[in-house]
Design a protein around this motif. Sequence first.
Motif, PDB file in Angstrom:
ATOM      1  N   THR A  76      35.008 -28.308 -68.861  1.00 15.83           N
ATOM      2  CA  THR A  76      35.364 -29.683 -69.177  1.00 15.83           C
ATOM      3  C   THR A  76      34.100 -30.483 -69.436  1.00 15.83           C
ATOM      4  OG1 THR A  76      37.372 -29.548 -67.829  1.00 15.83           O
ATOM      5  CG2 THR A  76      36.545 -31.745 -68.377  1.00 15.83           C
ATOM      6  N   LEU A  77      34.020 -31.105 -70.589  1.00 18.61           N
ATOM      7  CA  LEU A  77      32.816 -31.842 -70.978  1.00 18.61           C
ATOM      8  C   LEU A  77      32.601 -33.031 -70.058  1.00 18.61           C
ATOM      9  CD1 LEU A  77      33.262 -31.781 -74.863  1.00 18.61           C
ATOM     10  CD2 LEU A  77      31.716 -30.374 -73.491  1.00 18.61           C
ATOM     11  N   PRO A  78      31.387 -33.167 -69.506  1.00 22.84           N
ATOM     12  CA  PRO A  78      31.117 -34.248 -68.561  1.00 22.84           C
ATOM     13  C   PRO A  78      30.779 -35.575 -69.231  1.00 22.84           C
ATOM     14  CG  PRO A  78      29.197 -32.841 -68.746  1.00 22.84           C
ATOM     15  CD  PRO A  78      30.261 -32.204 -69.600  1.00 22.84           C
ATOM     16  N   LYS A  79      30.677 -35.578 -70.565  1.00 28.39           N
ATOM     17  CA  LYS A  79      30.332 -36.809 -71.282  1.00 28.39           C
ATOM     18  C   LYS A  79      30.796 -36.682 -72.723  1.00 28.39           C
ATOM     19  CE  LYS A  79      25.718 -35.168 -72.609  1.00 28.39           C
ATOM     20  NZ  LYS A  79      24.258 -35.467 -72.591  1.00 28.39           N
ATOM     21  N   ASP A  80      30.773 -37.793 -73.449  1.00 25.33           N
ATOM     22  CA  ASP A  80      31.055 -37.755 -74.883  1.00 25.33           C
ATOM     23  C   ASP A  80      29.957 -36.959 -75.590  1.00 25.33           C
ATOM     24  OD1 ASP A  80      33.139 -39.452 -74.344  1.00 25.33           O
ATOM     25  OD2 ASP A  80      32.278 -41.197 -75.344  1.00 25.33           O
ATOM     26  N   VAL A  81      30.352 -36.067 -76.505  1.00 27.07           N
ATOM     27  CA  VAL A  81      29.377 -35.343 -77.321  1.00 27.07           C
ATOM     28  C   VAL A  81      29.890 -35.252 -78.751  1.00 27.07           C
ATOM     29  CG1 VAL A  81      28.565 -33.961 -75.355  1.00 27.07           C
ATOM     30  CG2 VAL A  81      30.327 -33.031 -76.867  1.00 27.07           C
ATOM     31  N   THR A  82      28.964 -35.074 -79.678  1.00 26.62           N
ATOM     32  CA  THR A  82      29.301 -34.839 -81.076  1.00 26.62           C
ATOM     33  C   THR A  82      29.080 -33.369 -81.392  1.00 26.62           C
ATOM     34  OG1 THR A  82      28.670 -37.083 -81.718  1.00 26.62           O
ATOM     35  CG2 THR A  82      28.752 -35.429 -83.470  1.00 26.62           C
ATOM     36  N   ALA A  83      30.133 -32.685 -81.812  1.00 27.86           N
ATOM     37  CA  ALA A  83      30.028 -31.256 -82.122  1.00 27.86           C
ATOM     38  C   ALA A  83      29.197 -31.043 -83.382  1.00 27.86           C
ATOM     39  CB  ALA A  83      31.418 -30.656 -82.303  1.00 27.86           C
ATOM     40  N   VAL A  84      28.218 -30.122 -83.299  1.00 26.66           N
ATOM     41  CA  VAL A  84      27.319 -29.839 -84.415  1.00 26.66           C
ATOM     42  C   VAL A  84      27.436 -28.387 -84.879  1.00 26.66           C
ATOM     43  CG1 VAL A  84      24.889 -29.728 -85.133  1.00 26.66           C
ATOM     44  CG2 VAL A  84      25.687 -31.641 -83.732  1.00 26.66           C
ATOM     45  N   ALA A  85      27.520 -27.438 -83.940  1.00 23.17           N
ATOM     46  CA  ALA A  85      27.551 -26.022 -84.305  1.00 23.17           C
ATOM     47  C   ALA A  85      28.137 -25.208 -83.160  1.00 23.17           C
ATOM     48  CB  ALA A  85      26.149 -25.517 -84.649  1.00 23.17           C
ATOM     49  N   TYR A  86      28.608 -23.989 -83.500  1.00 21.69           N
ATOM     50  CA  TYR A  86      29.181 -23.080 -82.504  1.00 21.69           C
ATOM     51  C   TYR A  86      28.560 -21.698 -82.657  1.00 21.69           C
ATOM     52  CZ  TYR A  86      33.017 -26.431 -83.512  1.00 21.69           C
ATOM     53  OH  TYR A  86      33.767 -27.541 -83.784  1.00 21.69           O
ATOM     54  N   THR A  87      28.482 -20.976 -81.538  1.00 18.58           N
ATOM     55  CA  THR A  87      28.101 -19.563 -81.561  1.00 18.58           C
ATOM     56  C   THR A  87      29.028 -18.801 -80.627  1.00 18.58           C
ATOM     57  OG1 THR A  87      25.777 -20.171 -81.859  1.00 18.58           O
ATOM     58  CG2 THR A  87      26.221 -17.885 -81.272  1.00 18.58           C
TER      59      THR A  87
END
Length: 458
Positions: free
Chosen positions: A341-352
């Motif tokens: 569970t993400l602990p803060k707002d984030v902007t998704a940029v890339a996945y691996t």
Amino acid sequence: MGPRRVICVFVAVVYCGVVGTTEDSPSPAREITYNRDVAPILYKNCVVCHRPNDIAPMSLMTYKETRPWAQPIRESVVQRKMPPWHADPKVGDFTNDPRLPDEEIGIIDAWVRTGAQEGDAKDLPAAPVFPEGWHIKPDIVLTIPEFTVAGGSQDDYEYIYVPTNFAVDKWIQAAEVLPGDRRVVHHATVSVIAADKVAKKEEENAKSTAGEDKYHYRTDKVLHLRRDAPVVDDGCSSPDGGGVPGEPSGYLNIVPGIYLPGHLAEMRPPGYALRIPAGSYLQFQVHYSNHTGDDVKDRTSIGLVFAKEPVQHEIAQYEIWNNLFLIPPNDDNHRVTSCYTLPKDVTAVAYTAHMHFRGKSMTTEAVYPDGRHEVILNVPHYDFRWQETYFLKHQFLLPKGTKLVTTAYFDNSLNNPQNPDPSKAIRWGEPSDEEMMGFWLQFADPNPVNEKAAIAHK
């Protein structure tokens, strides 16, 4: 992440091309030639890897080099095998997607079926010029001291610290890790570490018991999960999400670049960059696997490209794992999950997506705080021999409280030609003949960076 011996397995399939027409496709009216029609496609899409002394097993820079491979090239085009790309095209839109458009596939198909002619020399465009060994043009190169990899050393993890000597913070737009000797470097991960942490890290890494606890043990410098550790295949049923008891499944890391089989440069979108603070060190975690029988000297490097325009958003990475699974012998479709569970707002940029030989597929779904579900990455046919990072064309917000649910399947059966031994039960471990299950989210802080900090690299 495993021994180097697997890299040459993909020699038979690493040809340029991806998608397909059929044997019955009509040929164009005019003659298709290498010089006029095919070389531009290869130069644009293929020779970044298919050139002398690079990661592909053959060069396609000239007609003489390309012609013997014409039929295998066509087959790979028709079957959509190359350029390698393993993400589901219906899920996500990525900047580094190398798949060829149908028109270019048709040209290669017709060229081979009509005799693979060379054509007029005056039609041949100038060949692209690449920096020696690199797929980017680095502003600075940082290199480890020469390290001797003993002959027969098949699983050696080394942690090597290199000072950046940066007097001010530097913002990194792109990075590439270049092995000093591809024969012995299986993978390398480069992380940012504060100068005051280096001495302690070096001391820990020198201990043969570093990282050992009631759940882990080492053989030399290689870490494994103990056989009697708890078994949690469904990490989402655990309060730790798949992490070892008391530890979360995900953690934060600052990673300018990695080298994995088939992995190319990390190219962040404009306005997004990774910060290396002044005075920082780079930790090179290098997995050596030497099957040559001789001692080999290595000097692995990382090339960095500084941001050339104001940076708006700072990059970091969450690495999310299930570390407690157990894959039974001869199981051809074993399911493993992790949750974070993400602990803060984030902007998704890339996945691996990361697994080893037995990795079969991986899907990550975002479960938003409002209850919505969205699949953000689907890798239906994972291939350990070619591991991409998928960079989004359109970054988007993952709000605080979003749960990332990753589901992976493993094939530990005789049906898997890459499987080292289907008779063994498999747990987490650093060698390739053991397994991993990881989803890495490269993200940016949605809040704009301080303007003065963003131009400090200039």
